[in-house]
Design an enzyme around this catalytic site. Structure first.
Site, PDB file in Angstrom:
ATOM      1  N   HIS A  17       0.964  -1.385   0.040  1.00 25.71           N
ATOM      2  CA  HIS A  17      -0.070  -0.111  -0.102  1.00 25.71           C
ATOM      3  C   HIS A  17       0.869   1.134  -0.190  1.00 25.71           C
ATOM      4  CE1 HIS A  17      -4.031   1.732   0.267  1.00 25.71           C
ATOM      5  NE2 HIS A  17      -3.561   2.640   1.353  1.00 25.71           N
ATOM      6  N   TYR A  19       2.145   4.631  -0.977  1.00 23.49           N
ATOM      7  CA  TYR A  19       1.714   5.931  -2.007  1.00 23.49           C
ATOM      8  C   TYR A  19       2.768   6.728  -2.851  1.00 23.49           C
ATOM      9  CZ  TYR A  19      -2.453   5.776   1.283  1.00 23.49           C
ATOM     10  OH  TYR A  19      -3.609   5.576   1.815  1.00 23.49           O
ATOM     11  N   ASP A  84     -10.952   4.112  -6.272  1.00 25.46           N
ATOM     12  CA  ASP A  84     -10.748   3.091  -5.363  1.00 25.46           C
ATOM     13  C   ASP A  84     -11.378   1.839  -5.912  1.00 25.46           C
ATOM     14  OD1 ASP A  84      -9.877   1.590  -3.110  1.00 25.46           O
ATOM     15  OD2 ASP A  84     -11.354   2.451  -1.856  1.00 25.46           O
ATOM     16  N   GLN A 116      -5.537  -2.957  -7.404  1.00 20.33           N
ATOM     17  CA  GLN A 116      -6.396  -1.805  -6.869  1.00 20.33           C
ATOM     18  C   GLN A 116      -5.845  -0.415  -7.132  1.00 20.33           C
ATOM     19  OE1 GLN A 116      -9.022  -2.913  -5.360  1.00 20.33           O
ATOM     20  NE2 GLN A 116      -9.861  -0.680  -4.324  1.00 20.33           N
ATOM     21  N   GLU A 144      -1.745  -1.231  -6.445  1.00 25.75           N
ATOM     22  CA  GLU A 144      -1.910  -2.250  -5.373  1.00 25.75           C
ATOM     23  C   GLU A 144      -1.993  -3.676  -6.106  1.00 25.75           C
ATOM     24  OE1 GLU A 144      -4.563  -1.716  -2.278  1.00 25.75           O
ATOM     25  OE2 GLU A 144      -3.548   0.460  -1.812  1.00 25.75           O
TER      26      GLU A 144
END
Length: 181
Positions: A17, A19, A84, A116, A144
């Site tokens: 995850h 960023y 999302d 994702q 992801e």
């Protein structure tokens, strides 16, 4: 990523995850980042953010990143605060992200069946970032690689359950380059 099912069949779908903001962590939002996602299908969610079990086309929707365009260019057409959603991957090339201000380009390759795409849709500022920075909504994006969310509840999705004694593994490779600005 690896995991082992020691004594029982085990559902496993690991995802990182991280960023990303190719302009730098304190450069503002990622809405002007150009994204291309090599997928024509998504696994939509219901109003409670639960996977529906359907697989739908992105063509003609705000989720269509088959041709590169900026993150913010279609976001107002979404029924929420940003992206999302899980994309159904076919092949190892998942996505490319480009920042025209820095010339930095990032590509994701993976053997996972899904990815994702998340655009840091925080409802409020997040304090405690690098160097004490406070991050606002859309300060970064995530790519992801993963199994399909809700796969244990939807037999039409690729199984993420590994038998006892077997090993789960999925690979991802992020590569970075500079494109002429």
């Amino acid at each position: 990523m690896r995991a082992e099912a020691l004594t029982k069949a085990t559902p496993v779908s690991l995802a990182q995850h991280t960023y990303w903001n190719l302009g730098g962590h304190n450069s503002g939002n990622i809405l002007s980042h150009e994204v291309q996602i090599f997928s024509s299908r998504i696994t939509p969610k219901d109003e409670n953010n639960i996977p529906t079990g359907r697989i739908e086309s992105v063509v003609g929707t705000p989720y269509d990143f088959l041709q590169p365009h900026t993150v913010g260019s279609q976001m107002s057409k979404l029924n929420n605060s940003g992206y999302d959603i899980n994309y159904v991957l076919k092949g190892n090339r998942a996505a490319v992200v480009y920042n025209s201000n820095t010339g930095i380009m990032m590509e994701l390759l993976t053997d996972a069946p899904g990815m994702q795409f998340y655009t840091a849709n925080f409802g409020r500022a997040v304090k405690g970032g690098k160097g004490g920075i406070t991050y606002q909504a859309h300060a970064g994006l995530c790519l992801e690689s993963q199994g399909f969310p809700g796969s244990v509840n939807h037999p039409n999705f690729p199984s993420q359950t590994i038998p006892s004694g077997d090993t789960y593994r999925h690979d991802m490779l992020f590569t970075f380059s500079i494109k002429s600005v």
